[in-house]
Design a protein around this motif. Structure first.
Motif, PDB file in Angstrom:
ATOM      1  N   SER A 101       1.868  16.586  -2.463  1.00 44.25           N
ATOM      2  CA  SER A 101       2.434  15.599  -2.050  1.00 44.25           C
ATOM      3  C   SER A 101       1.899  14.434  -2.262  1.00 44.25           C
ATOM      4  CB  SER A 101       3.954  15.816  -1.314  1.00 44.25           C
ATOM      5  OG  SER A 101       4.994  16.790  -1.198  1.00 44.25           O
ATOM      6  N   LYS A 102       0.650  14.791  -1.140  1.00 44.43           N
ATOM      7  CA  LYS A 102      -0.108  13.512  -0.668  1.00 44.43           C
ATOM      8  C   LYS A 102      -1.115  13.024  -1.624  1.00 44.43           C
ATOM      9  CE  LYS A 102      -3.641  12.201   3.142  1.00 44.43           C
ATOM     10  NZ  LYS A 102      -4.634  12.681   4.054  1.00 44.43           N
TER      11      LYS A 102
ATOM     12  N   PRO B 172       6.062   7.217   2.249  1.00 44.84           N
ATOM     13  CA  PRO B 172       6.901   8.472   1.499  1.00 44.84           C
ATOM     14  C   PRO B 172       6.553   9.981   2.051  1.00 44.84           C
ATOM     15  CG  PRO B 172       5.841   6.726  -0.591  1.00 44.84           C
ATOM     16  CD  PRO B 172       5.594   6.411   0.439  1.00 44.84           C
ATOM     17  N   LEU B 173       5.483   9.395   2.450  1.00 41.74           N
ATOM     18  CA  LEU B 173       5.105  11.561   2.885  1.00 41.74           C
ATOM     19  C   LEU B 173       5.436  11.476   4.129  1.00 41.74           C
ATOM     20  CD1 LEU B 173       1.851  11.485   2.491  1.00 41.74           C
ATOM     21  CD2 LEU B 173       2.873  12.324   1.194  1.00 41.74           C
ATOM     22  N   ASN B 174       6.818  10.930   5.051  1.00 44.90           N
ATOM     23  CA  ASN B 174       7.251  11.409   5.479  1.00 44.90           C
ATOM     24  C   ASN B 174       9.021  11.439   5.362  1.00 44.90           C
ATOM     25  OD1 ASN B 174       5.414   8.314   7.035  1.00 44.90           O
ATOM     26  ND2 ASN B 174       5.451  10.249   8.230  1.00 44.90           N
TER      27      ASN B 174
ATOM     28  N   GLY C   7       0.857  -0.948   0.086  1.00 44.96           N
ATOM     29  CA  GLY C   7       0.221   0.006  -0.077  1.00 44.96           C
ATOM     30  C   GLY C   7       1.039   1.177  -0.015  1.00 44.96           C
ATOM     31  N   GLU C   8       0.472   1.807   0.888  1.00 44.07           N
ATOM     32  CA  GLU C   8       1.498   3.408   1.175  1.00 44.07           C
ATOM     33  C   GLU C   8       2.223   3.068   1.659  1.00 44.07           C
ATOM     34  OE1 GLU C   8      -0.653   6.647   2.389  1.00 44.07           O
ATOM     35  OE2 GLU C   8      -2.234   6.127   0.921  1.00 44.07           O
TER      36      GLU C   8
ATOM     37  N   PHE D 145       4.190  -2.700  -4.150  1.00 43.77           N
ATOM     38  CA  PHE D 145       4.427  -1.517  -4.999  1.00 43.77           C
ATOM     39  C   PHE D 145       6.461  -1.845  -5.017  1.00 43.77           C
ATOM     40  CE2 PHE D 145       0.319   0.223  -4.245  1.00 43.77           C
ATOM     41  CZ  PHE D 145       0.134   0.544  -5.930  1.00 43.77           C
ATOM     42  N   LEU D 146       6.472  -1.895  -5.797  1.00 44.87           N
ATOM     43  CA  LEU D 146       8.170  -1.524  -6.018  1.00 44.87           C
ATOM     44  C   LEU D 146       8.731  -0.476  -6.686  1.00 44.87           C
ATOM     45  CD1 LEU D 146      11.221  -3.598  -5.484  1.00 44.87           C
ATOM     46  CD2 LEU D 146      10.161  -3.697  -7.845  1.00 44.87           C
TER      47      LEU D 146
END
Length: 849
Positions: free
Chosen positions: A405-406, A391-393, A365-366, A453-454
């Motif tokens: 970004s989100k 990724p948002l971190n 997922g995220e 997801f890669l």
């Protein structure tokens, strides 16, 4: 031989006799078979008894016929019923036998004299036989029949219908009947108990039979399961003998039950190493003993050897059921090999995964669930600081293009999941907050655990910086090219300085810039232009003494002067007012020197704190040097232009002197020259001749008859037509003009008219007979003007023509003498320009238009 035949017959007879002595069996009717098993022996007994009685028992002569009849009847009836029973008519045969027995018994009673103990015995036998043959109901039926028969016999006796052997009383009859009933009842109850016991026994037998069948089926199924099992299985009984071994064990290890008939042989065969065999055997005995006492399963991993001495790694499972050891082997040799290969591949892939130059994320997922070492290097953190994060971190709130970004992350994930891999640029931040630009390739991959997801992350900060540098260099090169274009096409100093200032502001970190040019006569710097200033504290023409200001110091030392912070500098009032009003923070003054000569100072002002001079400053120095060269060239061009103008004036004065000398031979020549020059200029402009070409055309028009200097006066001024010889001489003047002018460099481009103005469009002209557009454009223009002027003015041998006549004549010469296209332009000019007339003598010629 006869003895053998006799023996054979005897054996066949014996076989047939034994067959007939055994009860018949009916496979399709078990109940009939059961009845036959009970009744058939009774019939045989009666048949045998009849034979014995007839053969061996002495007969009373008084009752000989009666007894013989009774016994014979029983014999025939028994034989007949035996035959019926063998043919399957069992129940009917039994019924016939009972009836026959009763009839025979009753007849015997009649013959013997009524109710007696013999009668009682016969009836008891019938009842008992009926019970055995037909069951409990038959006991009741035949008891009632016997009971009634006894009563009727008694009635017959007392009525004299039969002669009794002894007198029977009522009491005797009653006791006889009671005895019969008691015997029947006892036999009925006994038979009932026998039936119940038989039924119970039958049920038990059926249950036992079913249990045995089920056991057989279960064992069969169990063995089939064992046989069909994909795992090798063997069963060892309590005597340590191998009782079962399935085909799979034979396929895997090659052994059959004949190869390893017992446990000892098994251990010796599959464990060739004595020490290891002893250890395994000891462990096996301990484990078997333990599970026999407490239950459970043995589970170990051993290496065994097959029939071909090849090792196999197996999982060993054993259990004890009813003193039988069930052993299951799972050959994991291939599994071990694959596990070893997987571990090797995993080490290889992990090495590749960790040593690849790009960072790699695996996202559920995220959230990050796995990453390689390069990711940790990129983000400057430990593994536990990034796993479980999103990724948002590690991203700012906004991307460089201004998007959130989100929402951008969700959009990329959605596109990747629904469509195809995505490659995009993303601004990440390290764990400490330092930003870096990355190129991310996002794809979907399916693993046993599900879809993931890669993400492949590549730091492109250096690439971006290089691209920015290349783009900046490209812009600067383009700017320099444009600058060179401006410099090469314009020698206007103010224009050049303005272009330089715009370029400096656009391509550097400067907020304002100015040029101070050096006046060598006054030895001062003059403010000659600036850009980016908000005030007018630096007016054009402002002067600065050498060595007196920051720019003056740069000019004096001929070295750049750099001020990183004006607040730390002691300034005079003028500079302080400028810095405060413009809010300047730093400054740089670059001297412009060419060939050791000072040309001025380039000043750079910045309103923010600047880093130390770097690559941009080198570029500014390059611009300053180029500006110095441009300024020097502008000065040189101005000086050269002044010198050229003086030289042109000298040339033009010389040309006017030549024309004046020609006019001394013929007054008409000067007037003719003046007119054709004016008309040639007008026509040339009409057909689009450029100014830099027009000056050469006008000079050619001015000198068009310069070759006539070589023509004698007698021919030049002859009042009548010229003869052939005279024309030959006259036609030499274009060649004479060519020979005269070709030696003068600045008049070479003006030679077309003096040399070719007598050529004709159709090729019949002179001196070279050129045709069409072989004739130079200047000569084609002038040919029209020359004829027009000649026909419109008097000549010694004729008078001037009218305008209409001239135009009509010239029209006839289109395509013969004149260029048709240029002629059309000329005629339009003559007819439609009211300012033109046959006499253009009042117009003046400017040799430098």
């Amino acid at each position: 031989m006869s003895e053998m035949v006799t023996n054979s017959k005897f054996l066949r007879i014996r076989k047939q006799l034994i067959k007939y002595l055994q009860p018949p069996v009916f496979e399709k009717d078990l109940e009939k078979s059961k009845t036959a098993r009970l009744s058939y022996p009774i019939l045989l007994v009666f048949l045998a008894a009849s034979v014995v009685y007839i053969a061996f028992i002495p007969l009373d002569p008084t009752n000989l016929s009666t007894r013989f009849t009774v016994i014979g009847t029983l014999f025939v009836t028994s034989l007949f019923c035996l035959i019926l029973s063998r043919k399957g008519i069992v129940h009917e045969a039994n019924q016939v036998f009972l009836i026959s027995l009763w009839v025979t018994s009753t007849a015997a009673v009649f013959a013997s004299g009524g109710v007696s103990s013999q009668t009682q015995g016969i009836f008891v036998v019938v009842v008992v036989l009926a019970g055995f043959i037909r069951g409990k109901k038959a006991i009741l039926v035949w008891t009632m029949v016997s009971f009634i028969t006894s009563i009727f016999l008694y009635l017959f006796e007392i009525n004299g219908l039969i002669t009794p052997s002894t007198q029977v009383s009522i009491a005797y009859l009653t006791s006889h009947l009671f005895f019969l009933l008691v015997i029947a009842l006892i036999f009925y109850l006994a038979l009932r108990q026998i039936d119940q016991a038989s039924a119970l026994l039958k049920i038990q037998l059926i249950q036992k039979e079913l249990a045995e069948k089920e056991y057989v089926r279960s064992e069969t199924r169990f063995r089939q399961m064992l046989e069909l099992s994909p795992l090798p299985i063997m069963i060892v009984n309590a005597d340590e003998k191998v009782e079962f071994m399935n085909n799979r064990l034979t396929e895997v290890l090659g052994y059959t039950i004949e190869d390893v008939p017992n446990e000892t042989t098994w251990f010796q065969t599959v464990y060739p190493d004595p020490k290891f065999r002893e250890s395994v055997n000891k462990q096996w005995n301990q484990e078997i003993k333990k599970i026999r006492q407490t239950g459970g399963i043995i589970q170990e991993e051993f290496e065994v050897y097959d029939k071909w001495s090849l090792p196999h790694q197996v999982d060993f499972f054993a259990n004890v059921i009813e003193d039988k050891s069930i052993i299951i082997l799972n050959d994991i040799t291939e599994q071990h090999r694959m596990e070893a290969e997987i571990r090797a591949n995993e080490l290889l892939y992990r090495a590749l995964f960790d040593n690849v130059q790009d960072g790699i994320f695996l996202m559920d997922g995220e959230r990050f669930v796995e990453c390689n070492q390069q990711i940790l290097n990129l983000f400057g953190c430990q593994r536990d600081q990034i796993i479980g994060k999103t990724p948002l971190n590690f991203s700012p709130d906004l991307q460089p293009n201004g998007t959130d970004s989100k929402s951008s992350m969700h959009l990329h994930l959605k596109k990747t999941f629904e469509k195809s891999p995505q490659t995009f640029e993303w601004l990440h931040t390290q764990f400490n907050g330092t930003p870096f630009m990355a190129q991310v390739t996002l794809s979907k991959t399916t693993l046993p655990q599900g879809d993931f997801f890669l993400a492949q992350v590549r730091d492109i900060s250096k690439q971006k910086q290089d691209q920015a540098t290349i783009q900046r260099s490209t812009r600067r090169m383009d700017a320099l090219y444009n600058l060179e274009t401006v410099i090469s096409t314009s020698f206007n100093l103010q224009t050049i300085l303005t272009v330089f200032l715009s370029l400096i502001i656009d391509q550097s970190e400067a907020d304002a810039a100015s040029f101070l040019l050096y006046d060598s006569d006054l030895q001062i710097l003059k403010f000659s232009g600036g850009l980016g200033f908000h005030t007018n504290l630096r007016p054009t023409g402002a002067r600065f003494q050498i060595g007196d200001s920051l720019a003056g110091k740069a000019a004096l030392t001929r070295q750049p002067v750099y001020v990183d912070d004006f607040s730390k500098l002691a300034m005079n009032e003028s500079l302080r007012n400028l810095v405060e009003a413009e809010e300047f923070y730093s400054y740089c003054g670059i001297p412009m020197v060419v060939k050791g000569e000072l040309k001025g100072v380039l000043e750079i002002f910045q309103r923010h704190k600047s880093v130390a001079p770097g690559e941009w400053f080198t570029y500014i120095e390059t611009l300053a040097n180029r500006a110095a060269i441009a300024i020097d060239n502008a000065h040189l061009f101005t000086n050269l232009q002044q010198a050229n103008m003086q030289m042109q004036n000298t040339y033009d004065t010389t040309l006017e002197g030549w024309v004046y000398l020609l006019s001394q031979r013929d007054d008409e020549t000067e007037e003719h020259t003046r007119r054709v020059v004016v008309l040639t200029e007008l026509l040339a402009k009409r057909i689009g001749v450029k100014n830099h070409e027009l000056v050469h055309i006008l000079r050619g028009a001015l000198l068009h008859d310069i070759g006539k200097i070589v023509v004698p006066d007698r021919i030049l001024f002859k009042p009548g037509p010229l003869d052939e010889t005279e024309w030959k001489i006259m036609r030499q003047h274009p060649e004479a003009a060519f020979q005269s002018l070709v030696r003068i460099d600045y008049l070479k481009q003006a030679i077309d008219i003096p040399y070719c103005h007598h050529e004709r469009w159709d090729g019949t002209g002179y001196p070279r007979g050129l045709k069409g557009k072989q004739i130079p454009l200047a000569a084609r223009i002038f040919a029209i003007i020359d004829v027009w002027d000649a026909l419109s003015h008097d000549r010694p041998y004729r008078k001037a023509w009218e305008k209409e006549k001239i135009l009509a004549y010239m029209q006839t010469q289109s395509g013969l003498h004149f260029d048709p296209e240029i002629l059309l332009v000329f005629m339009d000019m003559i007819q439609n320009d009211s300012g033109l007339s046959l006499n253009n003598g009042n117009q003046q010629f400017d040799p430098m238009p």
